[in-house]
Every structure is written in C-alpha cells, then in structure tokens.
Design an enzyme around this catalytic site. Structure first.
Site: not given
Length: 350
Positions: A73, A192, A226-227, A247, A327
């Site tokens: 993604h 990510d 995706e998030e 991922d 994150h």
C-alpha cells in the site's frame, strides 16, 4: 535455476523517492502516478488505476490456472485540519492510528484548497518551556487531540487569517518522513508501507530485466486506503487463487521478528493466514537461503484481511521486513529489505 538478483541500489533509490512523496491516506494520487510511470518505463503490461485509486498491473505467466495477486500500500499516516483555533493554530483529525506524542515537534505540510502548500510544525499547546515548566507545566499535559496543534509558518494569527490562506476544515496534513540511512539501516516515517512498495518494484524489475517468466498470471496491486482498513476491500480479479500481502513486521518484546530478517505473518487480529500458502513460502525460503521468521501480531491488520472480509475466495499470506517502532520513526535494515525482495521474486517465479 538461480533467482534473478535484485538491484539494491535501485531499491534504495526507489525507497528514497517514494518516502519523499507525501501520500497520507486519501491523498495518494502523486505517489500512484509515480508508480504508474515507473512501471510503464520498463514493464510493458496492462496498467489500470481504479475509480477508488488502486493501481493494478497484470503480468502474463507460464500458466493461468491458479492466478496470483500481490499487494502493498502507498497510503501513509497523516491528518486533516479538524478545528481552527482563534489564534490561527489548528487541531488534527488522525488519518490512520498513531500515538499523539509520536508526532510532537514534527514538521508538516498543509495542502490548501487553493493549491498552495504551507509548512508548519506539530507542537503541544503553550509550548514555550520558559513560560510553562515545573508543576502543572506542559511536560505534564497529556498529548491528545485537544492539546496537540499545528503551528503554521505563515502570518496567520486568527481563524480568519487562516481562511484567507485558503486553508479549510478537512484539508490534508502530511508529516515529514525524516529519512536517514546509516550503517545499513534506514530510519524514517512511512516505511509502512513504502519499504514494501520499493521491494515489490525492485523484485518486478529484476524479473523483467532477467527475462524470467512469472509462474502464474499475476496481478500487482498498490492500494491507497490500507491505513483505514479498506484498501484491499475491492478490485481483485474474481478468479484470483491466492494473494500475498506485503507489509511491515513489528519488532518488539515478545516477538520473533528482527530488523535484519524477513517475517512470515502466521496470524494477526483477523485470525490465521492460509496454512498451505504459508508452507509454500517456508519451502521457498529454505530453497533460496532466506531466513524467514514466523510471527504472530495480535493488534495488526492488512489489506489481505480487508480482502478476506470482503469475500475474496482465495488463499492469503503476508510477509515483510522486521520494522522497529512502527507508526513512529520506523527503522529496518537493508538485509531485511533484500530478503523480502528475494522472497517476492521466488514467490512470483518458482
């Protein structure tokens, strides 16, 4: 037959370029277009961007009886302008899920309705230490949506002056990636999932440059939500037999994943991945001298999970490099990126 060898310089350069393109979830058009042009430069294949914004590219294979999909993604964490304060500063609506203290003091770009881009920074309210220290000072203030605010680098000291700049409620806010390479490590926001997009593009280029055929007809997907947990919910070919998601693998206490290795995600918050496909990936790892570490992530979700929930009748698996501080300011090692790229090549060509 040996695997095509990935070009690590190309992987490095591709990752740097992708990280430099702001793509908070919902505003990924520039990154998608860059990937589309990149694929068009060296991969003569059918490329399509859906109404939702998902890029797909289909590659013919030696067979098409069990067609495959592979996905990463392009969307990242970010924010929207939520409320503008009387002093011209504004609060954020989160895009994706992150702790508020992980973005404190970060530089941002705000994309206004008039097409202009403004710089700024994320700070806690009443940030001046000389005025707000000690007992009940700002160090003791909890970081949340009410105390964290964006300070614009513009002469805008009221809500009215912010409006005059063209900034409105709902405008996108992108955080700076702060990418650094050091001793084989790459440290940055948004590994990510841009690290996996770079791995995927490097794998595809290695396959194309070596004239190695795909085992099965393969559709590559670069998703954009995706998030928000619905990037992989639509757009898949109906006859897809299996889907490999790419991922990051969170590194931390109680986990087996390492920053220098590739991980096989055995299960996540949506339950276990497919046993048969997982066994195939373990075999490919052994045959190609890749140390593939199985791990379980109880608080994790992926585009494979979104596709599964949407009813795609296929086998699902997920692999990715071990990444620390997900994150946040994330970090992984080039060895993990290389191992992941080799796994992608093996999966697509063996």
């Amino acid at each position: 037959m040996p695997l095509p060898i990935p070009d690590l310089d190309y992987l490095h350069q591709t990752l740097d370029t992708l990280l430099a393109i702001p793509s908070p979830v919902g505003r990924t058009q520039e990154a998608t277009e860059w990937c589309r042009k990149t694929l068009c430069d060296w991969a003569p294949t059918e490329i399509h961007v859906s109404r939702k914004g998902v890029l797909s590219a289909t590659f013919a294979g030696k067979k098409a009886d069990e067609p495959r999909g592979i996905t990463a993604h392009l969307d990242t964490l970010g924010g929207l302008v939520k409320t503008i304060n009387p002093n011209g500063r504004f609060h954020l609506f989160q895009l994706g899920n992150y702790s508020w203290n992980s973005i404190e003091n970060e530089a941002v770009r705000v994309f206004a309705q008039n097409g202009r881009c403004y710089c700024g920074s994320v700070i806690v309210a009443n940030a001046s230490h000389h005025l707000h220290q000690g007992e009940n000072g700002n160090a003791e203030v909890p970081r949340n949506e009410n105390t964290i605010e964006v300070r614009l680098d513009a002469c805008a000291n009221s809500a009215e002056e912010v409006a005059e700049l063209g900034i409105e409620i709902g405008d996108f806010v992108a955080f700076e990636p702060r990418t650094i390479w050091s001793e084989g490590y790459v440290r940055s926001r948004f590994l990510d999932d841009k690290a996996l997009v770079a791995c995927l593009l490097a794998a595809l280029k290695a396959i194309y440059d070596s004239n190695t055929p795909f085992t099965q007809r393969t559709t590559v997907f670069l998703t954009n939500y995706e998030e928000q947990e619905h990037g992989g919910a639509s757009g898949w070919p109906a006859d897809l037999s299996e889907l490999l998601a790419l991922d990051v693998a969170p590194v931390g206490e109680g986990q087996q994943s390492k920053e220098s290795r590739c991980t096989l995600c055995v299960a996540d918050a949506d339950g276990p991945y497919d046993v048969e496909l997982g066994q195939k990936l373990r075999r490919l790892a052994r045959e190609n001298d890749v140390e593939l570490l199985p791990d379980v992530f109880p608080k994790y979700a992926s585009d494979a999970g979104a596709a599964r929930k949407a009813g795609l009748d296929a086998r699902f698996a997920l692999i990715g490099p071990g990444v620390d501080a997900t994150h946040g300011i994330e970090r992984t090692h080039i060895e993990a990126l290389e191992a992941t790229t080799k796994m992608i090549i093996a999966y697509l060509t063996c």
